[in-house]
Design an enzyme around this catalytic site. Structure first.
Site, short mmCIF file in Angstrom:
data_model
loop_
_atom_site.label_atom_id
_atom_site.label_comp_id
_atom_site.label_asym_id
_atom_site.label_seq_id
_atom_site.Cartn_x
_atom_site.Cartn_y
_atom_site.Cartn_z
N CYS A 136 0.83 -1.20 0.00
CA CYS A 136 0.00 0.00 0.00
C CYS A 136 0.87 1.26 0.00
CB CYS A 136 -0.94 -0.02 1.20
SG CYS A 136 -2.03 1.41 1.30
N CYS A 139 -0.42 4.16 2.06
CA CYS A 139 -0.25 3.98 3.51
C CYS A 139 1.21 4.19 3.93
CB CYS A 139 -0.65 2.57 3.94
SG CYS A 139 -2.16 1.98 3.18
N ASP A 140 2.14 3.63 3.18
CA ASP A 140 3.52 3.56 3.66
C ASP A 140 4.51 4.40 2.86
OD1 ASP A 140 2.66 1.75 5.58
OD2 ASP A 140 2.94 0.03 4.26
P1 FAD Z 1 -10.57 -5.58 6.45
O1 FAD Z 1 -9.76 -4.71 7.30
O2 FAD Z 1 -9.92 -6.34 5.35
O3 FAD Z 1 -11.35 -6.60 7.39
C1 FAD Z 1 -12.05 -7.69 6.88
C2 FAD Z 1 -12.59 -8.51 8.02
O4 FAD Z 1 -13.46 -9.51 7.53
C3 FAD Z 1 -11.52 -9.23 8.84
O5 FAD Z 1 -11.77 -9.03 10.21
C4 FAD Z 1 -11.72 -10.70 8.50
O6 FAD Z 1 -11.43 -11.57 9.60
C5 FAD Z 1 -13.22 -10.70 8.23
N1 FAD Z 1 -13.69 -11.81 7.42
C6 FAD Z 1 -13.30 -12.20 6.17
N2 FAD Z 1 -13.97 -13.30 5.79
C7 FAD Z 1 -14.83 -13.60 6.82
C8 FAD Z 1 -15.77 -14.64 7.03
N3 FAD Z 1 -15.99 -15.58 6.13
N4 FAD Z 1 -16.46 -14.66 8.21
C9 FAD Z 1 -16.25 -13.70 9.15
N5 FAD Z 1 -15.37 -12.70 8.98
C10 FAD Z 1 -14.66 -12.66 7.84
N6 FAD Z 1 -5.35 2.06 5.27
C11 FAD Z 1 -5.19 3.29 5.82
O7 FAD Z 1 -6.14 4.07 5.83
N7 FAD Z 1 -4.00 3.66 6.37
C12 FAD Z 1 -2.91 2.84 6.44
O8 FAD Z 1 -1.85 3.23 6.92
C13 FAD Z 1 -3.07 1.53 5.90
N8 FAD Z 1 -2.04 0.65 5.92
C14 FAD Z 1 -2.21 -0.60 5.42
C15 FAD Z 1 -1.15 -1.49 5.48
C16 FAD Z 1 -1.31 -2.77 5.00
C17 FAD Z 1 -0.15 -3.73 5.09
C18 FAD Z 1 -2.53 -3.17 4.40
C19 FAD Z 1 -2.70 -4.57 3.86
C20 FAD Z 1 -3.59 -2.28 4.30
C21 FAD Z 1 -3.44 -0.99 4.81
N9 FAD Z 1 -4.47 -0.06 4.74
C22 FAD Z 1 -4.32 1.18 5.30
C23 FAD Z 1 -5.75 -0.40 4.10
C24 FAD Z 1 -6.77 -0.77 5.18
O9 FAD Z 1 -6.22 -1.77 5.99
C25 FAD Z 1 -8.06 -1.27 4.54
O10 FAD Z 1 -8.55 -0.31 3.64
C26 FAD Z 1 -9.10 -1.53 5.61
O11 FAD Z 1 -8.62 -2.42 6.59
C27 FAD Z 1 -10.38 -2.10 5.00
O12 FAD Z 1 -11.27 -2.35 6.03
P2 FAD Z 1 -12.45 -3.40 5.92
O13 FAD Z 1 -13.17 -3.31 7.20
O14 FAD Z 1 -13.19 -3.17 4.67
O15 FAD Z 1 -11.77 -4.83 5.73
#
Ligand code: FAD
Ligand code: NAP
Length: 313
Positions: A136, A139-140
């Site tokens: 990302c 992010c980084d």
């Molecule tokens: P996610 O955070 O992906 O969460 C998905 C959830 O769904 C998880 O808890 C998982 O366990 C659950 N899940 C999946 N399948 C199932 C299932 N079958 N049953 C039950 N639960 C399930 N964004 C920023 O704004 N700033 C940053 O600095 C930043 N740094 C990042 C660094 C890294 C390495 C990465 C990979 C991403 C980064 N991001 C950052 C992006 C950010 O993490 C995502 O945009 C954000 O987490 C998305 O949120 P979400 O809730 O949609 O999904």
């Protein structure tokens, strides 16, 4: 096996899921949130987050997500650490089965299962993930001011990220496995015009190189697949941009997905093609994969679920 009934069932414990939970609980809807295997979601894989509002100094992903979880618990979200394995959205209430053999029945469902970055699959890549290897740039990238970085990939994301990184990095090397890019023409033109970006064509990554103590990247071994010759380039950071895949396997025959597998929602809304089922966060937004955006859409989904439940009493 236990049976849980709720007005709002939330699947996922990332920023989208927890925010949806906080809003639904404060609306008196007694939501149940099933956390999935990655408790706290993708952010738990990263260290310093500097772009989530409300923290004047960087906060670790783990701490931020623990705070969201505690906030959700404090306002009354019932959180169950379980994994949904099967869904049936064909009749109401909607039913979801889980890994722990539980049955969850929701009058409405908010899907917040996120998306996962694709990785190259190298051992050294895994070792340095979070210590110089990132998926990302938004992010980084900030941490690589005046440093040398590489971006892997040849699609829109890779070219976008290379251009973005060039605004503060000292140099950017784009490494692509073929001799032509998949990215849009306009982006390719901007790439070619950018003096800070150099492209290594027909090249694949063989190994990420770095120091042990502290873990830190300082180079990349790449091989030109045409000449079969390998070389080491000096870089401080590596951005893998070879695509993401949404976590939507479960919903394939239940909901409308786009060609890349993302859940289709109505414009400006989290409403899916089924009334009462909402999708929030990265699982429905391939373009703006950021925590604050995911949290915002979790809020929208909860407000829409509340309205749906009122209208369908
Ligand atoms: P996610 O955070 O992906 O969460 C998905 C959830 O769904 C998880 O808890 C998982 O366990 C659950 N899940 C999946 N399948 C199932 C299932 N079958 N049953 C039950 N639960 C399930 N964004 C920023 O704004 N700033 C940053 O600095 C930043 N740094 C990042 C660094 C890294 C390495 C990465 C990979 C991403 C980064 N991001 C950052 C992006 C950010 O993490 C995502 O945009 C954000 O987490 C998305 O949120 P979400 O809730 O949609 O999904
Ligand atoms: P993508 O279009 O699927 O491109 C992935 C790139 O990574 C391809 O160049 C591919 O190489 C390469 N790749 C895949 N696996 C690899 C591996 N194992 N090793 C090395 N290279 C590998 O993904 P994306 O760039 O993330 O884009 C996803 C979607 O979002 C697309 O629809 C895109 O248009 C859209 N998007 C749009 C914008 C924009 O409009 N500005 C910005 C970002 C994303 P090959 O080319 O050889 O297959």
């Amino acid at each position: 096996m236990a049976e849980y009934k709720t007005k709002v069932l939330i699947i996922g414990s990332g920023p989208a899921g927890y925010t949806a939970g906080i809003y639904a609980a404060r609306a008196g809807l007694k939501p149940i949130l099933v956390s999935g295997q990655q408790i706290g979601g993708q952010l738990t894989m990263t260290n310093d987050i500097e772009n989530f509002p409300g923290f004047e100094t960087p906060v670790s992903g783990l701490e931020l997500m623990e705070r969201m979880r505690n906030q959700a618990l404090n306002v009354g979200v019932q959180i169950i650490d379980d994994m949904i394995t099967e869904v049936d959205f064909k009749h109401k209430p909607f039913e979801c089965n889980s890994e722990n053999n539980n049955l969850y029945c929701g009058e409405s469902v908010i899907i917040a299962t996120g998306a996962s970055a694709r990785w190259l699959g190298l051992e050294s890549e895994t070792k340095f993930r979070g210590f110089g290897v990132s998926a990302c740039a938004t992010c980084d990238g900030f941490f690589y001011r005046n440093r040398d970085v590489a971006v892997i990939g040849g699609g829109n994301t890779a070219v976008d990220e290379a251009i973005y990184l060039s605004s503060f990095a000292h140099s950017v090397t784009l490494i692509h496995r073929r001799d032509s890019l998949r990215a849009d023409q306009k982006l390719q033109e901007r790439l070619q015009e950018n003096p800070k970006i150099h492209v290594e064509w027909n090249s694949v990554v063989e190994e990420v190189i770095g120091t042990e103590n502290p873990l830190s990247v300082n180079g990349l071994k790449i091989k030109n697949v045409k000449s079969d010759k390998s070389k080491i380039i000096k870089v401080d950071g590596i951005f893998i941009a070879i695509g993401h895949h949404p976590n939507t396997e479960l919903f394939k025959n239940q909901l409308e997905l786009d060609n890349d597998g993302y859940i289709i929602t109505k414009a400006g809304s989290c409403q899916t093609n089924i009334d009462g089922i909402f999708a929030a966060g990265d699982v429905q937004n391939p373009k703006f994969r950021q925590a604050v955006v995911a949290a915002g859409s979790g809020c929208i989904a909860a407000l829409e679920a509340e309205r749906y439940l009122t209208e369908n009493k």
